[in-house]
Scaffold this active site. Structure first.
Site, PDB file in Angstrom:
ATOM      1  CG  ASP A 106      -1.908   1.103   1.253  1.00 30.86           C
ATOM      2  OD1 ASP A 106      -1.949   1.877   0.274  1.00 30.86           O
ATOM      3  OD2 ASP A 106      -2.664   1.218   2.236  1.00 30.86           O
ATOM      4  CB  ALA A 129      -1.354   5.861   1.163  1.00 27.50           C
ATOM      5  CE  LYS A 157      -3.644  11.086   3.437  1.00 27.07           C
ATOM      6  NZ  LYS A 157      -4.528  10.049   2.966  1.00 27.07           N
TER       7      LYS A 157
HETATM    8  C1  LMR Z   1      -5.873   8.920   7.532  1.00 25.60           C
HETATM    9  O1  LMR Z   1      -5.347   7.864   7.894  1.00 25.60           O
HETATM   10  O2  LMR Z   1      -6.135   9.835   8.314  1.00 25.60           O
HETATM   11  C2  LMR Z   1      -6.211   9.113   6.093  1.00 25.60           C
HETATM   12  O3  LMR Z   1      -5.634   8.120   5.316  1.00 25.60           O
HETATM   13  C3  LMR Z   1      -7.656   9.294   5.866  1.00 25.60           C
HETATM   14  C4  LMR Z   1      -8.462   8.046   5.949  1.00 25.60           C
HETATM   15  O4  LMR Z   1      -9.143   7.733   4.986  1.00 25.60           O
HETATM   16  O5  LMR Z   1      -8.443   7.370   6.988  1.00 25.60           O
END
Ligand code: LMR
Length: 406
Positions: free
Chosen positions: A222, A224, A257
């Protein structure tokens, strides 16, 4: 009594919707509302993972604004694409994710997804369709990983992601990779681990890659937060080390992000396989799953990313904005580490961690007191969003932490 109720009552059964039990709202998303409703001027939001400037804003990237304008000016149809979404977007990302040989030797096929969550969902659903029943994952992790697994009826096999001294627990991940069975997979974060900010070192990634290669265990990665740690290239290096050595893998990617596209839901899912026929078959299955889930991903945000990545000047502008984000978070981390401690909380490890998140060893009660007495909002787990801190609000944060965790 309304007709349907009468009918149900006649059969001596509960009404259908009465068979559901109430669900608590997602704790992290609920914080957004709680924070919004707090009238205190000096409140601090360290909850959901969004980047914030020194002024506390989460602005649209200038590069995205320019790309969106271009899209408005030139888009001549909003007709359907397909379950795979905007393939121009999917392909344009690949050199950033996979490197100079963007298909890693013709071994990768990808499709657009609704955000990184859609990509993770698709990865896990496809793994399940291929016979995976159990997924090993370092904990703590992003809470939605566990929620998606539970929703799919897949088993979660947790291992400790980090040691108590703030380093990544290599032994635990190697044991998971080496011990996983044929119907199991291991889920890893590519960089900027959520929620700990503790990533594997280059040497550790090399050992993890060797373990995947030797064991034949299936990796699901993953990614992100690429670009929020050390930089776009550096943050992909560990993942690429694994992908170079394994015959098959799934990669879930988010642009939420690093392009600031949060609500536009921009993600991608990639399949890696040495076997071209298997790659085609897996891709057709991913398409079928996507069709049955969301039919097609939303186009707008992915199209904006495609426009940026196809234009060298816009790409340069986007990367400069990403550099600024990273530098600001580094400044906050350095300041926290320099402060040393707040009450019993040692802040120095935050200086060596990366990305948006860090875990503070606070109790649930201390989290509540921080919110109620000081207007400081963080996840119940003790996770903070580093980008919610600024050089302006840092003294208040440290003093409040010292007051509740003395
Ligand atoms: C987070 O972990 O705060 C972000 O990735 C938003 C989410 O969707 O949880």
């Amino acid at each position: 009594m309304p007709v349907a109720m009468r009918a149900a009552a006649r059969h001596g059964q509960a009404m259908m919707l009465e068979r559901l039990s109430p669900q608590a709202p997602d704790a992290l998303l609920a914080l957004i509302r709680l924070h919004a409703a707090d009238p205190r001027e000096d409140k601090i939001d360290l909850g959901v993972g969004v980047y914030r400037t020194e002024d506390g804003a989460t602005p649209v990237f200038a590069a995205i604004k320019a790309a969106e304008q271009h899209l408005v000016d030139t888009q001549d149809s909003k007709s359907y694409l397909g379950p795979e979404g905007d393939t121009g977007f999917v392909n344009a990302l690949m050199p950033y994710i996979f490197g100079a040989d963007p298909t890693m030797g013709g071994r990768i096929a990808g499709m657009q997804t609704p955000g990184g969550t859609g990509a993770v969902r698709l990865a896990l659903a496809l793994a399940q369709k291929a016979g995976v029943k159990r997924v090993h994952m370092g904990v703590p992790s992003w809470p939605n990983h566990a929620q998606i697994l539970a929703d799919l009826g897949m088993e979660l096999a947790p291992f400790d992601h980090a040691n108590t001294n703030g380093s990544a627990n290599l032994d635990a991940v190697l044991a998971a990779v080496n011990g996983a069975g044929a119907d199991e997979a291991v889920l890893l974060h590519a960089c900027c681990h959520n929620p700990t900010g503790i990533d594997y070192t280059g040497d550790q990634w090399a050992a993890i890659a060797d373990a995947f290669a030797a064991s034949g265990t299936f990796p699901i990665i993953d990614s992100a937060y690429q670009g929020l740690g050390y930089g776009m290239e550096e943050d992909a290096a560990g993942m690429r080390a694994v992908l170079a050595k394994v015959p098959e893998a799934f990669i879930a990617y988010s642009c939420d992000k690093n392009f600031g596209q949060y609500r536009d839901r921009v993600g991608a899912f990639y399949i890696l396989s040495d076997d071209h026929a298997a790659l085609d078959t897996a891709f057709s299955n991913a398409n079928a799953l996507a069709r049955a889930c969301w039919s097609m991903p939303p186009d707008h945000g992915g199209a904006a990313v495609r426009i940026i990545l196809r234009d060298p000047d816009m790409t340069k502008a986007w990367l400069a904005e990403l550099d600024d984000m990273r530098a600001r978070m580094r400044q906050v981390r350095d300041a926290l580490a320099k402060a040393g401690s707040a009450g019993r909380i040692d802040l120095t490890p935050l200086g060596t961690q990366h990305g948006l998140f860090a875990m503070l060893p606070v109790t649930k009660d201390e989290v509540t007191r921080l919110r109620e007495e000081h207007g400081i909002y963080m996840a119940g787990s003790g996770r903070i969003n580093i980008a919610g801190l600024t050089m302006g609000n840092l003294p208040k944060f440290i003093a409040a932490l010292a007051a509740v965790a003395g």
